[in-house]
Design a protein around this motif. Sequence first.
Motif, PDB file in Angstrom:
ATOM      1  N   TYR A  86       0.819  -1.205   0.000  1.00  0.00           N
ATOM      2  CA  TYR A  86       0.000   0.000   0.000  1.00  0.00           C
ATOM      3  C   TYR A  86       0.855   1.258   0.000  1.00  0.00           C
ATOM      4  N   GLN A  87       0.220   2.343  -0.440  1.00  0.00           N
ATOM      5  CA  GLN A  87       0.855   3.656  -0.508  1.00  0.00           C
ATOM      6  C   GLN A  87      -0.191   4.730  -0.261  1.00  0.00           C
ATOM      7  N   GLU A  88       0.283   5.878   0.154  1.00  0.00           N
ATOM      8  CA  GLU A  88      -0.518   7.096   0.211  1.00  0.00           C
ATOM      9  C   GLU A  88       0.305   8.183  -0.462  1.00  0.00           C
ATOM     10  N   SER A  89      -0.347   9.262  -0.840  1.00  0.00           N
ATOM     11  CA  SER A  89       0.352  10.403  -1.432  1.00  0.00           C
ATOM     12  C   SER A  89      -0.009  11.659  -0.657  1.00  0.00           C
ATOM     13  N   ALA A  90       0.910  12.606  -0.645  1.00  0.00           N
ATOM     14  CA  ALA A  90       0.651  13.868   0.041  1.00  0.00           C
ATOM     15  C   ALA A  90       1.291  15.006  -0.739  1.00  0.00           C
ATOM     16  N   LEU A  91       0.695  16.188  -0.609  1.00  0.00           N
ATOM     17  CA  LEU A  91       1.253  17.416  -1.163  1.00  0.00           C
ATOM     18  C   LEU A  91       1.477  18.407  -0.026  1.00  0.00           C
ATOM     19  N   PHE A  92       2.620  19.060  -0.042  1.00  0.00           N
ATOM     20  CA  PHE A  92       2.973  20.077   0.944  1.00  0.00           C
ATOM     21  C   PHE A  92       3.234  21.387   0.207  1.00  0.00           C
ATOM     22  N   LYS A  93       2.564  22.453   0.597  1.00  0.00           N
ATOM     23  CA  LYS A  93       2.803  23.773   0.019  1.00  0.00           C
ATOM     24  C   LYS A  93       3.600  24.570   1.053  1.00  0.00           C
TER      25      LYS A  93
END
Length: 175
Positions: A86-93
């Motif tokens: 499994y994996q998750e994704s994230a975005l950081f600004k």
Amino acid sequence: MEKQWFTISVYAENNVGLLNRISGIFLKRHINIEGLNVSKSEIEHVSKFTIVVYTTEDWTRKIVGQIEKQIEVIKAFYHVDDEIIYQESALFKIASRLLFDERQIQNIIKESNSQIVTVSRDFFVLAKTGRRHEIDEMHDALEPYGIMQFVRSGRIAVTKAEMPITSILAEFQEQ
């Protein structure tokens, strides 16, 4: 029974209102959905719901049974983390000035194997794919510098073992 993380995979016809009914099953039992992703599956017109919960196996088994009673649901399964990939994704600004002024930011990017998605005058965006704890660690490392925005996807997962859903879905498709 001991609480642990479970990933529930639900294969269903893509019909309006099903997600609401599925979430209602968790609501009635006061179990929080920790992660949710809905996408198409390997069979046309069949969606795959991936739901992450932290509860007991007994509750998970009961929930899966209730989910399978929904008319559009073809089959539901649950797995512990050792049984899936499994994996998750994230975005950081983050503020752009930090990319150039804070050497530690560059180290965090390199050590976390994250990618810079875009850079503008005011901000840059980092993308990180990995397990929940890896994203949490990156969040904790960046937090002292100021995170302008943060978003995380639901878990996506495939099983290590062959799933019987393939033959079930093939039969469904032939109907």
